[in-house]
Design a protein around this motif. Structure first.
Motif, PDB file in Angstrom:
ATOM      1  N   LEU A 146       0.975  -0.759   0.109  1.00 33.46           N
ATOM      2  CA  LEU A 146       0.001  -0.324   0.204  1.00 33.46           C
ATOM      3  C   LEU A 146       0.691   1.279  -0.083  1.00 33.46           C
ATOM      4  O   LEU A 146       0.543   2.427  -0.453  1.00 33.46           O
ATOM      5  CB  LEU A 146      -0.931  -0.331   1.115  1.00 33.46           C
ATOM      6  N   VAL A 147       2.136   1.654   0.387  1.00 28.92           N
ATOM      7  CA  VAL A 147       2.324   2.549   1.230  1.00 28.92           C
ATOM      8  C   VAL A 147       3.363   2.558  -0.225  1.00 28.92           C
ATOM      9  O   VAL A 147       3.182   4.000  -0.831  1.00 28.92           O
ATOM     10  CB  VAL A 147       3.486   2.380   2.233  1.00 28.92           C
ATOM     11  N   SER A 148       3.963   1.772  -0.867  1.00 26.01           N
ATOM     12  CA  SER A 148       5.115   1.561  -2.387  1.00 26.01           C
ATOM     13  C   SER A 148       3.479   2.365  -3.549  1.00 26.01           C
ATOM     14  O   SER A 148       4.080   2.964  -4.494  1.00 26.01           O
ATOM     15  CB  SER A 148       5.540   0.571  -2.198  1.00 26.01           C
ATOM     16  N   ALA A 149       1.868   1.328  -3.084  1.00 28.44           N
ATOM     17  CA  ALA A 149       1.868   1.746  -4.002  1.00 28.44           C
ATOM     18  C   ALA A 149       1.687   3.829  -4.805  1.00 28.44           C
ATOM     19  O   ALA A 149       1.058   3.936  -5.730  1.00 28.44           O
ATOM     20  CB  ALA A 149       0.641   1.397  -4.321  1.00 28.44           C
ATOM     21  N   MET A 150       1.336   4.085  -3.261  1.00 30.35           N
ATOM     22  CA  MET A 150       1.722   5.389  -3.258  1.00 30.35           C
ATOM     23  C   MET A 150       2.159   6.294  -4.180  1.00 30.35           C
ATOM     24  O   MET A 150       2.141   7.405  -4.809  1.00 30.35           O
ATOM     25  CB  MET A 150       2.203   5.924  -2.138  1.00 30.35           C
ATOM     26  N   ALA A 151       3.683   5.904  -4.716  1.00 33.70           N
ATOM     27  CA  ALA A 151       4.276   6.207  -5.770  1.00 33.70           C
ATOM     28  C   ALA A 151       3.861   6.776  -6.710  1.00 33.70           C
ATOM     29  O   ALA A 151       3.803   7.520  -7.594  1.00 33.70           O
ATOM     30  CB  ALA A 151       5.468   5.754  -6.180  1.00 33.70           C
ATOM     31  N   PHE A 152       2.817   5.820  -7.526  1.00 35.25           N
ATOM     32  CA  PHE A 152       1.199   5.730  -8.518  1.00 35.25           C
ATOM     33  C   PHE A 152       0.711   7.606  -8.454  1.00 35.25           C
ATOM     34  O   PHE A 152       0.377   8.236  -9.645  1.00 35.25           O
ATOM     35  CB  PHE A 152       0.803   5.012  -8.681  1.00 35.25           C
ATOM     36  N   VAL A 153       0.323   6.976  -7.160  1.00 41.97           N
ATOM     37  CA  VAL A 153      -0.172   8.376  -7.290  1.00 41.97           C
ATOM     38  C   VAL A 153       0.273   9.918  -6.759  1.00 41.97           C
ATOM     39  O   VAL A 153      -0.315  11.068  -7.808  1.00 41.97           O
ATOM     40  CB  VAL A 153      -0.771   8.030  -5.461  1.00 41.97           C
ATOM     41  N   ALA A 207      10.303   8.440  -7.021  1.00 40.59           N
ATOM     42  CA  ALA A 207      11.560   7.124  -7.738  1.00 40.59           C
ATOM     43  C   ALA A 207      11.515   6.296  -6.805  1.00 40.59           C
ATOM     44  O   ALA A 207      11.510   4.749  -7.256  1.00 40.59           O
ATOM     45  CB  ALA A 207      12.530   7.755  -8.781  1.00 40.59           C
ATOM     46  N   THR A 208      11.925   6.935  -5.530  1.00 48.05           N
ATOM     47  CA  THR A 208      12.582   5.706  -4.369  1.00 48.05           C
ATOM     48  C   THR A 208      11.273   4.618  -3.964  1.00 48.05           C
ATOM     49  O   THR A 208      11.020   3.283  -3.384  1.00 48.05           O
ATOM     50  CB  THR A 208      12.251   6.440  -3.305  1.00 48.05           C
ATOM     51  N   GLY A 209       9.573   5.022  -4.294  1.00 52.05           N
ATOM     52  CA  GLY A 209       9.059   4.448  -4.149  1.00 52.05           C
ATOM     53  C   GLY A 209       8.651   3.272  -5.244  1.00 52.05           C
ATOM     54  O   GLY A 209       8.129   2.501  -4.788  1.00 52.05           O
ATOM     55  N   PHE A 210       8.599   3.597  -6.200  1.00 54.55           N
ATOM     56  CA  PHE A 210       8.788   2.802  -7.511  1.00 54.55           C
ATOM     57  C   PHE A 210       9.606   1.396  -7.090  1.00 54.55           C
ATOM     58  O   PHE A 210       9.904   0.515  -7.938  1.00 54.55           O
ATOM     59  CB  PHE A 210       8.640   3.076  -9.041  1.00 54.55           C
ATOM     60  N   TRP A 211      10.812   2.205  -6.583  1.00 57.28           N
ATOM     61  CA  TRP A 211      11.932   1.432  -6.145  1.00 57.28           C
ATOM     62  C   TRP A 211      11.420  -0.082  -5.161  1.00 57.28           C
ATOM     63  O   TRP A 211      11.770  -1.343  -4.945  1.00 57.28           O
ATOM     64  CB  TRP A 211      13.493   1.788  -5.904  1.00 57.28           C
TER      65      TRP A 211
END
Length: 375
Positions: A146-153, A207-211
């Motif tokens: 959930l937290v990592s998917a915030m990169a899309f948002v 970028a770091t969220g996508f990683w």
């Protein structure tokens, strides 16, 4: 893209954030606090402060471990964590009446200042921000996804926001906040201005969220980014019950001779007869985290069984070791931490002002619909 109207881009901008607004705002807020979690610990817990009024050099880590073992003779010390020079070293151990405990040891005086048997503030904030305290099931956590998917948002909100705000670059040279205007105008001005000045930060967090998302997928599918630490070959373990020949002090000496620039951050002592000394740390590469250097040292022979350094990392491993400094702003010490904290506050504020703008427009639309219904 060019065929979409400004109104359509605005709707897309709203849909990039509003459906998950509460989670996004919470992740931004907890991440902002986590950036300064070490400093907040120093501020709120005197026992965590490594005071050094006489300006003494730090004592050897082996001496600090010995101090814990002397106070708790039956304890089994498992590891040592080091932080900034103004924070104490944390020595983890178990005892007959302590399933898990952390000794806060002042590295300059050797004094044990506190025994913590619970969750630390640093660990709590990093866990709350990293995976929302969702449980880990085998090798994955729903909260981490959930937290990592915030990169899309974040990336979607950035792109659509720039499409809505024409000639956004003017905010760099001609910032405009009409404080005397109505509430909706002030909110819009603040939201746009903060967004433009935070472009670099939004891109970096995305970028770091996508990683982190890619890393979660690899963990979930049991894809090893780095090899597991080796264990001692069974034929190298003595048949009698003698203690290992190599002490912690000897292991630290071997590690620093191999990597003179090594600044130890995490040390794991052998857990069993086939366990090794695991020593991790940072160095003189500011873009790498505090685990970029690592050694596994055989406690029976003193041989380095495995090692890694920034020069030997693969491309994927490099991404893993530069993500945290870029995400949390630790690459430049206190100055970059405070800079990341400042823009984290701005990002949290943007999520709030964005929601307030949406709520204001919704109320206006509802009033207009009600008025037309009775016309």
């Amino acid at each position: 893209m060019a065929m979409l109207s400004n109104k359509s881009w605005f709707k897309l901008h709203g849909w990039c954030s509003l459906p998950v607004w509460l989670i996004f705002c919470f992740v931004c807020l907890t991440g902002t606090i986590a950036v300064l979690s070490h400093e907040l610990t120093w501020l709120t817990n005197p026992a965590a402060r490594a005071s050094n009024p006489q300006d003494k050099p730090a004592l050897p880590i082996s001496q600090l471990v010995a101090a814990v073992q002397q106070k708790f003779p039956t304890a089994d010390v498992s590891g040592v964590m080091t932080f900034e020079p103004y924070l104490v070293h944390a020595i983890t151990f178990t005892d007959h009446d302590k399933p898990y405990a952390i000794a806060y040891v002042n590295q300059y005086s050797g004094e044990i200042q506190e025994i913590n048997e619970g969750l630390t503030f640093i660990g709590f904030m990093r866990s709350l921000h990293g995976w929302l305290l969702f449980p880990w099931q085998q090798s994955y956590s729903v909260g981490y996804y959930l937290v990592s998917a915030m990169a899309f948002v974040m990336l979607g909100a950035l792109i659509t926001g720039l499409m809505v705000y024409k000639k956004f670059w003017r905010s760099f040279t001609q910032p405009k906040v009409r404080l005397t205007a109505n509430k909706a105008t002030v909110l819009a001005d603040l939201h746009r201005l903060a967004g433009v000045w935070s472009i670099w930060f939004l891109m970096l967090m995305s970028a770091t969220g996508f990683w982190y998302l890619a890393q979660a997928i690899m963990w979930h599918n049991e894809i090893d980014i780095e090899p597991h630490a080796p264990i001692v070959a069974i034929n190298e373990v003595p048949t009698d019950s003698q203690s290992p020949k190599l002490s912690l002090a000897d292991a630290m000496d071997i590690a620093t001779k191999r990597f003179p620039q090594l600044q130890p951050s995490f040390i794991m002592l052998p857990e069993h007869q086939r366990g090794m000394y695991q020593i991790s740390g940072g160095g003189d590469h500011i873009f790498y985290d505090q685990y970029a250097y690592a050694l596994s040292i055989n406690p029976w022979t003193g041989i380095i069984a495995s090692e890694k350094s920034p020069e030997s990392l693969t491309a994927v491993q490099t991404l893993m070791h530069i993500a945290d400094p870029l995400h949390y702003g630790t690459l430049g010490g206190l100055w970059t931490k405070f800079l990341w904290f400042f823009f984290g506050v701005i990002l949290t504020g943007m999520s709030i002002t964005g929601f307030m703008m949406w709520a204001t427009r919704l109320k206006k639309a509802m009033r207009e619909d009600a008025a037309s219904a009775f016309a």
